[in-house]
Motif scaffolding. Sequence first.
Motif, PDB file in Angstrom:
ATOM      1  N   CYS A  49      20.542  23.063   2.320  1.00 46.68           N
ATOM      2  CA  CYS A  49      21.915  23.490   2.565  1.00 46.68           C
ATOM      3  C   CYS A  49      22.767  23.275   1.317  1.00 46.68           C
ATOM      4  O   CYS A  49      22.506  22.379   0.518  1.00 46.68           O
ATOM      5  N   CYS A  91      19.441  27.860   3.385  1.00 48.50           N
ATOM      6  CA  CYS A  91      18.297  28.695   3.076  1.00 48.50           C
ATOM      7  C   CYS A  91      17.035  27.989   3.549  1.00 48.50           C
ATOM      8  O   CYS A  91      16.886  26.784   3.334  1.00 48.50           O
ATOM      9  N   ILE A 114      11.484  33.678   1.696  1.00 51.30           N
ATOM     10  CA  ILE A 114      12.811  33.270   2.153  1.00 51.30           C
ATOM     11  C   ILE A 114      12.930  33.773   3.582  1.00 51.30           C
ATOM     12  O   ILE A 114      13.036  34.977   3.820  1.00 51.30           O
ATOM     13  N   LEU A 164      18.619  32.976   4.995  1.00 54.48           N
ATOM     14  CA  LEU A 164      19.656  32.698   4.000  1.00 54.48           C
ATOM     15  C   LEU A 164      20.969  33.152   4.635  1.00 54.48           C
ATOM     16  O   LEU A 164      21.185  34.350   4.822  1.00 54.48           O
ATOM     17  N   GLY A 177      25.221  32.178  -2.077  1.00 60.68           N
ATOM     18  CA  GLY A 177      23.939  32.838  -1.823  1.00 60.68           C
ATOM     19  C   GLY A 177      23.084  32.889  -3.069  1.00 60.68           C
ATOM     20  O   GLY A 177      21.871  32.665  -3.017  1.00 60.68           O
ATOM     21  N   LEU A 223      21.759  29.305  -3.701  1.00 63.22           N
ATOM     22  CA  LEU A 223      20.690  28.961  -2.766  1.00 63.22           C
ATOM     23  C   LEU A 223      19.413  29.753  -3.052  1.00 63.22           C
ATOM     24  O   LEU A 223      18.312  29.197  -3.005  1.00 63.22           O
ATOM     25  N   SER A 224      19.538  31.032  -3.348  1.00 63.00           N
ATOM     26  CA  SER A 224      18.340  31.833  -3.615  1.00 63.00           C
ATOM     27  C   SER A 224      17.690  31.420  -4.928  1.00 63.00           C
ATOM     28  O   SER A 224      16.459  31.356  -5.015  1.00 63.00           O
ATOM     29  N   ALA A 232      15.802  28.386  -4.137  1.00 62.80           N
ATOM     30  CA  ALA A 232      14.609  28.747  -3.367  1.00 62.80           C
ATOM     31  C   ALA A 232      13.500  29.260  -4.283  1.00 62.80           C
ATOM     32  O   ALA A 232      12.328  28.920  -4.108  1.00 62.80           O
ATOM     33  N   TYR A 267      19.783  41.171  -2.454  1.00 61.45           N
ATOM     34  CA  TYR A 267      18.441  40.869  -2.960  1.00 61.45           C
ATOM     35  C   TYR A 267      18.040  41.804  -4.098  1.00 61.45           C
ATOM     36  O   TYR A 267      17.388  41.385  -5.052  1.00 61.45           O
TER      37      TYR A 267
END
Length: 143
Positions: free
Chosen positions: A53, A65, A72, A75, A87, A90-91, A94, A116
Amino acid sequence: MTIDIAVKTDHLKLIEIWEKSVRATHDFLAEEDLQNLKPLILEHYFDAVDLRCAKDAQGEIQGFCGVLDGNIEMLFISPDARGKGIGAILSAHAIKEQGASKVDVNEQNEQALGFYQHIEFKVIGRSPVDGQGKQYPLLHMVL
């Protein structure tokens, strides 16, 4: 912004963020399907993924995420915090720290698809139904 491992006591806040985010971005999702997903996510899916988080300076969770087997799986960003780079943070975490290189996106969720694609994922396939067998086509993407 800090990224922390999500713990069980975070789950109620995460499901609240999930629901608000889904209502803001998944207008194609039937209310019944949303209500059916909610307990599954809270009771099973959160525990099945490597869940992280994003917390602001006050320690409030702004998004989360979940990654499983390089994918993934979830998210979601609080609608109040969208557009602030959470985002992307977090991505990136990840990808770098959790080994994510794949994601499935609801075809009808154009915002997620655009996000994305912006971070260099490419569509490599399509499924006519989602993971629950519902008529919500998924796009399979890889870095």
